[in-house]
Design a protein around this motif. Sequence first.
Motif, PDB file in Angstrom:
ATOM      1  N   LEU A 583       1.031  -1.028   0.091  1.00 53.83           N
ATOM      2  CA  LEU A 583       0.000   0.094   0.041  1.00 53.83           C
ATOM      3  C   LEU A 583       0.761   1.345   0.042  1.00 53.83           C
ATOM      4  CD1 LEU A 583      -3.108   0.311   2.232  1.00 53.83           C
ATOM      5  CD2 LEU A 583      -2.070   2.269   1.508  1.00 53.83           C
ATOM      6  N   VAL A 584       0.616   2.080  -0.878  1.00 54.68           N
ATOM      7  CA  VAL A 584       1.463   3.291  -1.064  1.00 54.68           C
ATOM      8  C   VAL A 584       0.527   4.493  -0.712  1.00 54.68           C
ATOM      9  CG1 VAL A 584       3.087   4.705  -2.263  1.00 54.68           C
ATOM     10  CG2 VAL A 584       2.930   2.424  -2.635  1.00 54.68           C
ATOM     11  N   ILE A 585       1.032   5.509   0.079  1.00 52.33           N
ATOM     12  CA  ILE A 585      -0.093   6.747   0.372  1.00 52.33           C
ATOM     13  C   ILE A 585       0.820   7.878  -0.071  1.00 52.33           C
ATOM     14  CG2 ILE A 585      -1.286   7.707   2.182  1.00 52.33           C
ATOM     15  CD1 ILE A 585      -0.917   4.922   3.707  1.00 52.33           C
ATOM     16  N   PHE A 586      -0.019   8.592  -0.714  1.00 47.45           N
ATOM     17  CA  PHE A 586       0.706   9.960  -1.300  1.00 47.45           C
ATOM     18  C   PHE A 586      -0.074  11.088  -0.516  1.00 47.45           C
ATOM     19  CE2 PHE A 586       1.362   7.092  -4.690  1.00 47.45           C
ATOM     20  CZ  PHE A 586       2.760   7.059  -5.057  1.00 47.45           C
ATOM     21  N   PHE A 587       1.089  11.941   0.276  1.00 51.81           N
ATOM     22  CA  PHE A 587       0.576  12.883   0.793  1.00 51.81           C
ATOM     23  C   PHE A 587       0.664  14.352  -0.162  1.00 51.81           C
ATOM     24  CE2 PHE A 587       1.447  10.017   4.118  1.00 51.81           C
ATOM     25  CZ  PHE A 587       0.415   9.966   4.889  1.00 51.81           C
ATOM     26  N   GLY A 588      -0.211  15.195   0.010  1.00 58.08           N
ATOM     27  CA  GLY A 588      -0.008  16.387  -1.073  1.00 58.08           C
ATOM     28  C   GLY A 588      -1.366  17.313  -0.810  1.00 58.08           C
ATOM     29  N   GLU A 589      -0.784  18.443  -1.762  1.00 61.27           N
ATOM     30  CA  GLU A 589      -2.350  19.441  -1.571  1.00 61.27           C
ATOM     31  C   GLU A 589      -3.076  19.426  -2.639  1.00 61.27           C
ATOM     32  OE1 GLU A 589       0.217  23.019  -1.374  1.00 61.27           O
ATOM     33  OE2 GLU A 589       0.445  22.806   0.884  1.00 61.27           O
ATOM     34  N   GLY A 590      -4.048  18.658  -2.463  1.00 57.78           N
ATOM     35  CA  GLY A 590      -5.004  18.203  -3.598  1.00 57.78           C
ATOM     36  C   GLY A 590      -6.151  19.222  -3.600  1.00 57.78           C
ATOM     37  N   GLU A 591      -6.964  19.010  -4.306  1.00 59.02           N
ATOM     38  CA  GLU A 591      -8.176  19.882  -4.743  1.00 59.02           C
ATOM     39  C   GLU A 591      -9.130  19.921  -3.662  1.00 59.02           C
ATOM     40  OE1 GLU A 591     -10.054  18.772  -8.511  1.00 59.02           O
ATOM     41  OE2 GLU A 591      -8.254  18.722  -9.628  1.00 59.02           O
ATOM     42  N   GLY A 592      -9.341  19.288  -2.659  1.00 59.38           N
ATOM     43  CA  GLY A 592     -10.155  19.085  -1.709  1.00 59.38           C
ATOM     44  C   GLY A 592     -11.554  19.224  -2.102  1.00 59.38           C
ATOM     45  N   ASN A 593     -12.136  18.368  -2.950  1.00 58.94           N
ATOM     46  CA  ASN A 593     -13.405  18.529  -3.498  1.00 58.94           C
ATOM     47  C   ASN A 593     -14.330  17.750  -2.926  1.00 58.94           C
ATOM     48  OD1 ASN A 593     -12.698  15.762  -4.147  1.00 58.94           O
ATOM     49  ND2 ASN A 593     -12.909  15.996  -6.337  1.00 58.94           N
ATOM     50  N   GLY A 594     -13.943  17.055  -1.643  1.00 52.64           N
ATOM     51  CA  GLY A 594     -14.833  16.382  -0.905  1.00 52.64           C
ATOM     52  C   GLY A 594     -15.155  14.932  -1.248  1.00 52.64           C
ATOM     53  N   LYS A 595     -14.533  14.332  -2.306  1.00 58.10           N
ATOM     54  CA  LYS A 595     -14.791  13.228  -2.715  1.00 58.10           C
ATOM     55  C   LYS A 595     -13.516  12.198  -2.819  1.00 58.10           C
ATOM     56  CE  LYS A 595     -18.066  15.156  -6.186  1.00 58.10           C
ATOM     57  NZ  LYS A 595     -18.266  15.211  -7.730  1.00 58.10           N
ATOM     58  N   ILE A 596     -14.156  10.914  -2.767  1.00 55.16           N
ATOM     59  CA  ILE A 596     -12.995   9.985  -3.063  1.00 55.16           C
ATOM     60  C   ILE A 596     -13.317   9.113  -4.179  1.00 55.16           C
ATOM     61  CG2 ILE A 596     -11.923   7.935  -1.795  1.00 55.16           C
ATOM     62  CD1 ILE A 596     -12.715   8.705   0.866  1.00 55.16           C
ATOM     63  N   GLU A 597     -12.400   9.023  -5.272  1.00 55.74           N
ATOM     64  CA  GLU A 597     -12.646   8.604  -6.623  1.00 55.74           C
ATOM     65  C   GLU A 597     -11.863   7.655  -6.980  1.00 55.74           C
ATOM     66  OE1 GLU A 597     -14.632  12.583  -8.944  1.00 55.74           O
ATOM     67  OE2 GLU A 597     -12.645  12.482  -8.501  1.00 55.74           O
ATOM     68  N   LEU A 598     -12.488   6.711  -7.540  1.00 54.55           N
ATOM     69  CA  LEU A 598     -11.640   5.656  -8.249  1.00 54.55           C
ATOM     70  C   LEU A 598     -10.764   5.987  -9.182  1.00 54.55           C
ATOM     71  CD1 LEU A 598     -11.037   2.233  -8.228  1.00 54.55           C
ATOM     72  CD2 LEU A 598     -12.719   2.210 -10.113  1.00 54.55           C
ATOM     73  N   ASN A 599      -9.322   5.592  -9.235  1.00 52.67           N
ATOM     74  CA  ASN A 599      -8.496   6.152 -10.183  1.00 52.67           C
ATOM     75  C   ASN A 599      -8.469   4.793 -11.381  1.00 52.67           C
ATOM     76  OD1 ASN A 599      -6.495   6.877 -11.878  1.00 52.67           O
ATOM     77  ND2 ASN A 599      -4.901   6.689 -10.511  1.00 52.67           N
ATOM     78  N   THR A 600      -9.172   5.179 -12.148  1.00 51.04           N
ATOM     79  CA  THR A 600      -9.495   4.068 -13.147  1.00 51.04           C
ATOM     80  C   THR A 600      -8.171   3.643 -14.121  1.00 51.04           C
ATOM     81  OG1 THR A 600     -10.268   5.434 -15.099  1.00 51.04           O
ATOM     82  CG2 THR A 600     -11.938   4.364 -13.532  1.00 51.04           C
ATOM     83  N   ASP A 601      -7.158   4.699 -14.218  1.00 50.78           N
ATOM     84  CA  ASP A 601      -5.935   4.455 -14.837  1.00 50.78           C
ATOM     85  C   ASP A 601      -5.195   3.556 -14.196  1.00 50.78           C
ATOM     86  OD1 ASP A 601      -6.685   6.284 -16.954  1.00 50.78           O
ATOM     87  OD2 ASP A 601      -5.378   7.819 -16.122  1.00 50.78           O
TER      88      ASP A 601
END
Length: 616
Positions: A583-601
């Motif tokens: 499991l790899v967790i990436f920390f960063g400053e994202g868009e903050g859209n309130g969603k959790i979305e499947l990354n289909t790529d």
Amino acid sequence: MRRTVIQNLRTLRRPTARKALKQLRLASAYNAPFQRSIANKAPQPLQAPMRWSRRISVPVALGVGAAATYYAYQQQGGKSATEVSSAVGQSRGYTTGQATAYGTPSTSATGGIDTVSVPEAVRKALIVDQGQLYTAEIPADQPISKETDYSGRKVLEMLTPEQASAKLRTNEESYLVGRGEGVVRYDVVQIPSNDPIEDDHVEKIVEVPNTIAAAEDGKLRSDWMFWGVFDGHAGWTTSAKLRQTLVSYVARELNNTYKSALQDPKLNVPTAESVDAAIKTGFLKLDHEITHDSVQKVLKAQSRVVAAEILAPALSGSCALLSFYDSRSKELRVACTGDSRAVLGRRGSSGKWTATALSVDQTGGTPSEDARLRAEHPGEQYVTLNGRILGGLEPSRAFGDAVYKWSKEVQDKLKSSYFGRTPSKYLKTPPYVTAEPVVTTTKVDPSKGDFVVMATDGLWEMLTNEEVVGLVGQWLEKQAVNDQSKSTSTTGWLQSWFTSQKSSSLPIEHHDQGSDRGQRAPIRQQQWGVPTGKDERFVVEDKNAATHLVRNALGGKDRDMVSALLTLPSPFSRRYRDDLTVLVIFFGEGEGNGKIELNTDASATANGSANGKPKL
């Protein structure tokens, strides 16, 4: 014809080079010998329609399955005993034409073996023989009709590189996180070796209620994020139990701790010690339910059916590695019970990455754990034996594994009335194994693109901490380059903190982490004869960072090694690799859209492994 192919795989000879050439002149009408051995000694020609294919890399030629370098797995207490031999030899091979022997192929400057021309219409076979692996080529029009030949050797059609990639990606998932603060993405993949896989994992967000959300700066706490990997042994039931319940147990204790702090006007927020204690309490309460409450339920029910269901998680066992991230404070706590490992990747002043271990492997061979156990059980000479608890179990901390926690009286009673194992002859003052974790706290800096890799020990047997962090850094470079070439970006989070660099070596800063960090060396590199410090063996082919790590752990650029290791079914595969959960967790400053979305790529959506529903 099919029968002929299988019969020709029967005979395994070990001739000298001169005798081998004579034998090959008398070969069958197919006139094609054994291709090569993934072993540490000269391959033995097989009387079968097999041919040379391509250049062979050093790691494979020196020994994926060498009898002198593999460590034989013996299931003792759920973890495998380790025996390593240092002998590594040079692989040799022979080939023939219609009536001509070409002799021993020359070795190239890079240590490989030069090739000869063969027809393209061939398929590769993998032969498993007494702990050794061999690969060979067979004509495309002669399928393998039996799984074992008449000598009892396992005969398999080896996966093609494309099939191996598909298998690697079968269980990969990736999610883009737009809620809370500081986490932008996480990737996960699992590759089984046991059947069924004994590993498990969990990802979950707990939305903090307003009643405990007050903070010292007046802001509301947003989310608590949890990620866990669980390395089961002696079965899958304990790790499955942890996936289902561990986060709930820990979150409940954290909830109580934060509420108590709010009621104290001097605190407002809990102390670091009280948060650590809450996590430990959650671990211990769950293990008590698994190990001791289950016994009371069984004795009360007096039913073998109930006993079989309730005692299963107690009789098997599992390590646990749980990360808890407070998205407002940016603090990451890692709780480790067992020998799974978490490593932080952080960019240094040079632009390269540094690797920092966030956990210590807890085994009977870890000096600090050995000292703790001997202090808790004075006078017991065999409390650890050959790096194992009472000479059996390798992890010194684990859930379940009740035979190291129950008294002899309880074990005898359960065995006589229901079922169980005979207690160890060294059992005197249980418990010897605890589920209490060691908790570390790290302040994460999302603006610099910190990341954390969590994995069961199957990965750390293959790669060092620095190799893992460097590989993720290499993967990030490739993603940044790809992102720049696209008109629309699906990985725009990279550009906020990452500048791509082109380099043939891993972008890692090497530093001394100390001689007693509790981090065991990747023993599989010795088993396979992989040269250490050779970054050119790595490759970037996957869009999922966790899959990228597993591919390179299994061979990287050496496609034959990757294919061979993924071809092996259980239980043969267990000699060469463990279950893998990364499991790899990436920390960063994202868009903050309130969603959790499947990354289909980067998710296996095509075969239904990822169903499009967020795991968090």
